[in-house]
Design a protein around this motif. Structure first.
Motif, short mmCIF file in Angstrom:
data_model
loop_
_atom_site.label_atom_id
_atom_site.label_comp_id
_atom_site.label_asym_id
_atom_site.label_seq_id
_atom_site.Cartn_x
_atom_site.Cartn_y
_atom_site.Cartn_z
N UNK A 103 9.03 2.64 5.73
CA UNK A 103 9.22 3.77 6.65
C UNK A 103 10.61 4.41 6.53
N UNK A 136 6.02 -4.70 4.72
CA UNK A 136 6.08 -3.50 3.87
C UNK A 136 6.45 -2.27 4.67
N UNK A 137 6.04 -2.22 5.93
CA UNK A 137 6.37 -1.06 6.76
C UNK A 137 7.86 -0.99 7.05
N UNK A 138 8.47 -2.15 7.27
CA UNK A 138 9.92 -2.16 7.54
C UNK A 138 10.70 -1.62 6.35
N UNK A 190 1.84 -6.54 6.19
CA UNK A 190 1.86 -5.12 6.57
C UNK A 190 3.17 -4.80 7.29
N UNK A 191 3.57 -5.69 8.19
CA UNK A 191 4.81 -5.45 8.92
C UNK A 191 6.00 -5.42 7.97
N UNK A 240 0.83 -1.20 0.00
CA UNK A 240 0.00 0.00 0.00
C UNK A 240 0.87 1.26 0.00
N UNK A 285 2.57 7.41 3.15
CA UNK A 285 2.27 7.23 4.58
C UNK A 285 0.76 7.02 4.79
N UNK A 298 -0.46 3.73 3.31
CA UNK A 298 -0.01 2.61 4.14
C UNK A 298 -1.00 2.38 5.30
N UNK A 299 -1.56 3.46 5.80
CA UNK A 299 -2.50 3.33 6.91
C UNK A 299 -3.85 2.77 6.48
#
Lengths: 95, 400
Positions: free
Chosen positions: B381, B376-378, B373-374, B315, B356, B359-360
């Motif tokens: 961000x 892609x966030x790593x 999700x974890x 996302x 950002x 992603x939410x």
């Protein structure tokens, strides 16, 4: 319409077909049609569709399914990184 | 208001049914003695039970249309037609206004005139959920067992476990459901399954769980077909309308970050060779805030809507792509006003904000796994942080 698919090869879903009794509960509860029962045994058909909601594992009467269930939500994961708690929907009360 | 119902049939004065101003309670007390005076008209219940059910400090919900007798006492009977205030409430929820306080009392409710053989359907005490369920059960005689999910919808509450085995067992016991119905079956929404272990519910309270369809609008067919759900009814979808309806709350949920950003951008915008300029703060800060809003709309509205057609899986990436397209458009439209550093700043910062926000939206989606999700966030961000920093430096450097 284009199909919605998410990131591949990350899902923690595991099935122990040895233990499975083919009751079909996992097939009923899965909201993405990941699990199908064929010849009295459950099968993972398309594991990348799994959203790790935990419905199948929780409703398996013989614990043949395992998944690290959780919330697929960025806010919840950021909240858990900051607080060290497990990700949950209790992040700031708005989600 | 319904005085005419209580008026005696004769013109003469009546000790039994005085004008309401004297004492409402004497109008139609639930004793047989008054019957000769207050004629047993069909309308009378409308006059008096509402008064009888008023308690100091409590107000009856408008959806309670009457009371249904059961072996364990009177059960509130609920309307299946939504009113303007129900629809207004749904709009408020969609915009995130008072969303944590939109709940109804848990317990047993009646739709139509259910009997001891009528089905029992379980749902959450989020009023929007409750409204959709009762609307979709129009013309049916069923029991509704409302769990205390703290005003949260079924799927989210199931993820948290508040819609779960313990709460089902608790409600079955507190409502004495085994005395109300003579069957031992509960119809639980399929999306409640992450919190429920059907075999434990049966073991602990004797009721067998049957998982109903994902969407309440399929309930009528499900009930009519003897509890058969088609594969379609068992799958969650995420079509354009379903995504669109979730975008307002996504925007509203960003209010804290928006409020923080506005003064910061005004202050940074005022940085100038002569230390600080109010004119620049207004002009450059204002322009940056507009760019920020463009990023917000790109990430929280446009990206969710275009989700299936945007490249990539993550996302954050989809949001960055959307934001980049909007930023390019911005540099073309404002080419005359932007030097190359400002343009570069826009091309970096706007996609970052969009990334950002997008992603939410994973939290609203129906097909993201927490592991995904974890992951892609790593990745996302650090990239977002770097792009925002470099973009910000370019923006400030542009005035020197």
């Amino acid at each position: 319409m284009a199909e919605l698919r998410y990131i591949e090869d990350v899902v923690t879903l595991e099935l122990d077909a040895e233990i499975c009794i083919g009751c079909g509960m996992c097939q009923i509860v899965c909201p993405h049609g990941v699990l199908v029962v064929e010849e009295r045994k459950a099968l993972i058909t398309d594991r990348d569709r799994c959203i790790e909601c935990g419905a199948c594992a929780g409703n398996c009467p013989v614990e043949a399914l395992r998944v690290k269930a959780g919330v697929g939500c960025a806010s919840a994961i950021i909240h858990s990184w900051l607080t060290g708690e497990e990700p949950s929907c209790d992040c700031g009360g708005s989600c | 208001m319904n005085e005419q119902n209580c008026d005696p049939p004769s013109v003469g004065k009546s000790a039994c049914c005085p004008p309401p101003k004297v004492e409402a309670a004497t109008c139609c007390p639930p004793t047989k003695a008054t019957e000769p005076c207050c004629p047993p008209k069909a309308e009378t219940p409308a006059c008096c039970p509402a008064v009888a059910d008023d308690r100091p400090g409590y107000k009856l919900w408008a959806f309670v249309s009457g009371w249904h007798d059961s072996p364990v006492g009177r059960i509130p009977q609920i309307a299946t037609k939504l009113t303007a205030s129900d629809i207004l409430g749904r709009w408020q929820m969609r915009w995130g206004l008072g969303r944590m306080r939109y709940s109804i009392a848990p317990g047993l409710y009646a739709i139509g005139t259910p009997s001891s053989t009528s089905p029992v359907l379980v749902t959450a005490n989020y009023k929007m959920t409750f409204d959709l369920v009762r609307r979709d059960l129009h013309n049916h005689d069923v029991w509704l067992l409302i769990l205390d999910t703290k005003g949260i919808n079924v799927w989210c509450a199931a993820g948290k476990g508040t819609f779960g085995t313990d709460e089902i067992v608790r409600q079955v016991q507190t409502t004495k459901l085994d005395q109300v119905v003579n069957h031992r079956t509960l119809i639980v929404p399929q999306l409640g399954a992450p919190g429920v272990a059907a075999h434990f519910v049966q073991k602990r309270c004797g009721f067998k769980v049957i998982y109903g369809p994902v969407r309440s609008r399929d309930l009528q067919i499900f009930l009519a077909s003897g509890h058969q759900a088609t594969p379609e009814m068992r799958r969650v979808s995420f079509n354009l309308a379903e995504r669109l309806v979730l975008t307002p709350v996504e925007l509203v949920s960003m209010w804290r970050q928006i409020l923080w950003s506005i003064p910061i951008l005004f202050i940074l915008g005022g940085i100038s060779p002569e230390f600080f300029s109010f004119a620049a703060a207004w002009q450059r800060g204002g322009a940056a805030i507009l760019a920020g809003f463009a990023g917000l709309l790109a990430g929280a509205v446009l990206s969710p809507l275009l989700l299936p057609w945007l490249p990539g899986r993550g996302f954050a990436f989809k949001g960055a792509v959307t934001g980049f397209l909007v930023a390019i458009l911005g540099t073309i439209i404002f080419a005359a006003q932007l030097n190359w550093l400002n343009s570069l700043a826009l091309l970096l910062a706007l996609p970052t904000i969009a990334s950002w926000c997008s992603m939410h939206f994973t939290g609203s989606s129906t097909f993201t796994s927490p592991s995904g999700v974890e992951k892609e966030m790593r990745h996302a961000i650090p990239g977002q942080a770097a792009a925002l920093l470099v973009g910000g430096l370019c923006w400030i450097a542009a005035v020197f």
